[in-house]
Design a protein around this motif. Sequence first.
Motif, PDB file in Angstrom:
ATOM      1  N   GLY A  97       0.813  -1.211   0.000  1.00  0.00           N
ATOM      2  CA  GLY A  97       0.000   0.000   0.000  1.00  0.00           C
ATOM      3  C   GLY A  97       0.846   1.260   0.000  1.00  0.00           C
ATOM      4  N   HIS A  98       1.645   1.459   1.056  1.00  0.00           N
ATOM      5  CA  HIS A  98       2.510   2.640   1.115  1.00  0.00           C
ATOM      6  C   HIS A  98       3.531   2.637  -0.016  1.00  0.00           C
ATOM      7  N   ASN A  99       4.081   1.484  -0.318  1.00  0.00           N
ATOM      8  CA  ASN A  99       5.102   1.377  -1.358  1.00  0.00           C
ATOM      9  C   ASN A  99       4.555   1.866  -2.700  1.00  0.00           C
ATOM     10  N   HIS A 100       3.367   1.395  -3.071  1.00  0.00           N
ATOM     11  CA  HIS A 100       2.749   1.836  -4.326  1.00  0.00           C
ATOM     12  C   HIS A 100       2.529   3.349  -4.313  1.00  0.00           C
ATOM     13  N   PHE A 101       2.066   3.866  -3.189  1.00  0.00           N
ATOM     14  CA  PHE A 101       1.789   5.296  -3.107  1.00  0.00           C
ATOM     15  C   PHE A 101       3.082   6.108  -3.234  1.00  0.00           C
ATOM     16  N   PHE A 102       4.139   5.667  -2.547  1.00  0.00           N
ATOM     17  CA  PHE A 102       5.419   6.370  -2.648  1.00  0.00           C
ATOM     18  C   PHE A 102       5.912   6.422  -4.095  1.00  0.00           C
ATOM     19  N   LYS A 103       5.797   5.313  -4.793  1.00  0.00           N
ATOM     20  CA  LYS A 103       6.368   5.220  -6.138  1.00  0.00           C
ATOM     21  C   LYS A 103       5.555   5.998  -7.166  1.00  0.00           C
ATOM     22  N   ASN A 104       4.249   6.123  -6.956  1.00  0.00           N
ATOM     23  CA  ASN A 104       3.390   6.634  -8.020  1.00  0.00           C
ATOM     24  C   ASN A 104       2.805   8.023  -7.784  1.00  0.00           C
ATOM     25  N   ASN A 105       2.687   8.462  -6.518  1.00  0.00           N
ATOM     26  CA  ASN A 105       2.072   9.764  -6.283  1.00  0.00           C
ATOM     27  C   ASN A 105       2.958  10.892  -6.801  1.00  0.00           C
ATOM     28  N   TYR A 106       2.347  11.874  -7.453  1.00  0.00           N
ATOM     29  CA  TYR A 106       3.111  12.922  -8.118  1.00  0.00           C
ATOM     30  C   TYR A 106       3.951  13.754  -7.146  1.00  0.00           C
ATOM     31  N   ALA A 107       3.450  13.965  -5.911  1.00  0.00           N
ATOM     32  CA  ALA A 107       4.209  14.768  -4.945  1.00  0.00           C
ATOM     33  C   ALA A 107       5.526  14.090  -4.586  1.00  0.00           C
ATOM     34  N   PHE A 108       5.510  12.766  -4.435  1.00  0.00           N
ATOM     35  CA  PHE A 108       6.740  12.039  -4.127  1.00  0.00           C
ATOM     36  C   PHE A 108       7.645  11.972  -5.350  1.00  0.00           C
ATOM     37  N   ARG A 109       7.059  11.828  -6.543  1.00  0.00           N
ATOM     38  CA  ARG A 109       7.883  11.787  -7.752  1.00  0.00           C
ATOM     39  C   ARG A 109       8.586  13.123  -7.986  1.00  0.00           C
ATOM     40  N   GLN A 110       7.904  14.214  -7.670  1.00  0.00           N
ATOM     41  CA  GLN A 110       8.486  15.531  -7.912  1.00  0.00           C
ATOM     42  C   GLN A 110       9.533  15.920  -6.870  1.00  0.00           C
ATOM     43  N   TRP A 111       9.283  15.550  -5.609  1.00  0.00           N
ATOM     44  CA  TRP A 111      10.061  16.137  -4.536  1.00  0.00           C
ATOM     45  C   TRP A 111      11.052  15.190  -3.861  1.00  0.00           C
ATOM     46  N   THR A 112      10.979  13.907  -4.125  1.00  0.00           N
ATOM     47  CA  THR A 112      11.886  12.983  -3.447  1.00  0.00           C
ATOM     48  C   THR A 112      12.680  12.164  -4.461  1.00  0.00           C
ATOM     49  N   ARG A 166     -17.882   0.441 -13.264  1.00  0.00           N
ATOM     50  CA  ARG A 166     -17.785  -0.990 -12.968  1.00  0.00           C
ATOM     51  C   ARG A 166     -16.353  -1.474 -12.750  1.00  0.00           C
ATOM     52  N   ASP A 167     -15.372  -0.603 -12.829  1.00  0.00           N
ATOM     53  CA  ASP A 167     -13.980  -1.022 -12.606  1.00  0.00           C
ATOM     54  C   ASP A 167     -13.302   0.019 -11.713  1.00  0.00           C
ATOM     55  N   PRO A 168     -13.331  -0.174 -10.389  1.00  0.00           N
ATOM     56  CA  PRO A 168     -12.855   0.881  -9.490  1.00  0.00           C
ATOM     57  C   PRO A 168     -11.341   1.012  -9.401  1.00  0.00           C
ATOM     58  N   TYR A 169     -10.586  -0.039  -9.702  1.00  0.00           N
ATOM     59  CA  TYR A 169      -9.158   0.010  -9.413  1.00  0.00           C
ATOM     60  C   TYR A 169      -8.378   0.978 -10.295  1.00  0.00           C
ATOM     61  N   PRO A 170      -8.685   1.104 -11.589  1.00  0.00           N
ATOM     62  CA  PRO A 170      -8.021   2.177 -12.353  1.00  0.00           C
ATOM     63  C   PRO A 170      -8.353   3.570 -11.813  1.00  0.00           C
ATOM     64  N   VAL A 171      -9.584   3.762 -11.339  1.00  0.00           N
ATOM     65  CA  VAL A 171      -9.961   5.059 -10.774  1.00  0.00           C
ATOM     66  C   VAL A 171      -9.168   5.333  -9.505  1.00  0.00           C
ATOM     67  N   LEU A 172      -9.046   4.336  -8.646  1.00  0.00           N
ATOM     68  CA  LEU A 172      -8.288   4.499  -7.404  1.00  0.00           C
ATOM     69  C   LEU A 172      -6.809   4.729  -7.691  1.00  0.00           C
ATOM     70  N   ARG A 173      -6.250   3.963  -8.604  1.00  0.00           N
ATOM     71  CA  ARG A 173      -4.827   4.144  -8.922  1.00  0.00           C
ATOM     72  C   ARG A 173      -4.565   5.535  -9.498  1.00  0.00           C
ATOM     73  N   ASP A 174      -5.496   6.034 -10.303  1.00  0.00           N
ATOM     74  CA  ASP A 174      -5.355   7.391 -10.838  1.00  0.00           C
ATOM     75  C   ASP A 174      -5.419   8.424  -9.716  1.00  0.00           C
ATOM     76  N   ALA A 175      -6.326   8.237  -8.762  1.00  0.00           N
ATOM     77  CA  ALA A 175      -6.422   9.163  -7.627  1.00  0.00           C
ATOM     78  C   ALA A 175      -5.151   9.116  -6.783  1.00  0.00           C
ATOM     79  N   TRP A 176      -4.660   7.919  -6.506  1.00  0.00           N
ATOM     80  CA  TRP A 176      -3.440   7.782  -5.698  1.00  0.00           C
ATOM     81  C   TRP A 176      -2.251   8.454  -6.379  1.00  0.00           C
ATOM     82  N   ALA A 177      -2.253   8.501  -7.695  1.00  0.00           N
ATOM     83  CA  ALA A 177      -1.109   9.046  -8.424  1.00  0.00           C
ATOM     84  C   ALA A 177      -1.160  10.552  -8.585  1.00  0.00           C
ATOM     85  N   ASN A 178      -2.339  11.142  -8.667  1.00  0.00           N
ATOM     86  CA  ASN A 178      -2.447  12.507  -9.174  1.00  0.00           C
ATOM     87  C   ASN A 178      -3.035  13.531  -8.222  1.00  0.00           C
TER      88      ASN A 178
END
Length: 514
Positions: A126-141, A371-383
């Motif tokens: 969970g945290h690992n995916h968020f660290f790798k994909n969220n734009y704030a972490f990609r930009q600043w770390t 009908r497919d929530p996981y792409p929506v969630l992954r997009d939210a976690w990233a952006n």
Amino acid sequence: MSALPSDLSRPPLFTGADWDFDTLERIYRAVERVGTEELGLDIYPNRIEVITSEQMLDAYASTGMPLFYKHWSFGKRFLRDETMYRKGWQSLAYEIVINSDPCIVYIMEENTATMQAIVLAHAGFGHNHFFKNNYAFRQWTDASGIHDYLAFAKSYVASCEERYGVEAVERVLDAAHALMDHGVHRYHGRHHTDLRTEEKRERERREHGERIFNDLWRTVPGKKAAARKPGEAERRRALLGLPEENILYFLEKTAPRLAPWQREIVRIVRLIAQYFYPQRQTKVMNEGCATFVHHRIMTRLHQTGEIGDGAFMEFLHSHTNVVMQPDYDDRRYGGINPYALGFSMMEDIERICLDPDEEERRLFPAFAGCRDPYPVLRDAWANYRDESFLTQFLSPRLMKKHRLFRIVDDEDEDEIAVASIHDERGFREVRASLARQFDVSRQDPDIQIVDVDLEGDRRLLIRHQVADGIRLEPRDARRVLKHLANLWGYEVRLVEADEDRTYATYDAAPEPAS
């Protein structure tokens, strides 16, 4: 409600509470299968380290980092937490996860097999995916360079202690730590740092000298000129890059009396503060993502028979404690629980994707009923970060579930007014008000360096822009200002004001070095 598909039963991963490293390996592979194949998570390679309770306390003291320079405040934190833990007044986290590549996950050896499965799912995926994909972490770390940089920082501070003395180094660190919250760049577009090259850059800075000692700082302060040329103040501020909200950055580049080694220590503290800044911006999202992921993975492992009913009940007990939101009149209440709000929002997005009502189809046309929530969630976690995530995704139904409403406390009025509730007219105001509470730029005071008296005594002028009538605590303001003066090397003045009035003025002079 779950969007995970059905599957055939699999053999149990473990029985009972005991585990060994073979069991840990089986648990990890099962969690990895669900996380990557079914949830579509994209993670850094994990490095799992099993540690004792004392090692966990040590990690607490040094902000969870595997390497860190020495400072007296870390020992103070360790003694406090150890005393609280030994007396039973404080529990320990089941894990600590570090935003790095590879991602380091510390897990407690005292954990049961079920808890190890939870923390691997929560932190390692969970945290690992968020660290790798969220734009704030990609930009600043710089996840791939943080370990090398921490090793450099530790050795550099240690070498300064040997050469200049522990007291001299602690004086700089004390001041820089006091200003850490005002040592970050809040907007992307400049100052991005590749941590892997920092040691090389330090050597280059030392070899080529400090370029900032230009003619502005080579002159001795004298009496103020009788008249100033038009535009001189604007030119001076432009030359110094003022106003500047990143106080540590300004001091590192401009403070006239800092030696090169002191400047480098200020830079070390500043870069570490910047490394942690995205975590402050994404507390609800980060914990919500990790909690949602561990809930779905553990539920899936129970569905496939890989964990039994007893282990699943243990998981539910732990999970319920994590996402519990105490009422406002509960003695345990400490504000909105980010785990509770984040997990509820992730579940709500999933529900809206699968089974929205008419109001939600109108409010969230981009994904309601998809009908497919996981792409929506992954997009939210990233952006998104917390503020924008709440503004975009918080639904009226979730407001009703958490019984959210907006109140106005006007100091000129005798009573508190309920200004908005979760109806069609008010839910946007409730949502915007809640989002503002998670905006780090509003949580921290707006303090900026606005001018320097170059023609006189080189006093540094700082302004605190008062918002919503919230002022600084005078005792803390004087203490921090003293640290700032020590780094600047001359007097410092802080003016606390808004558009209508000046509330207070604080002055500080540097203390002589021992």
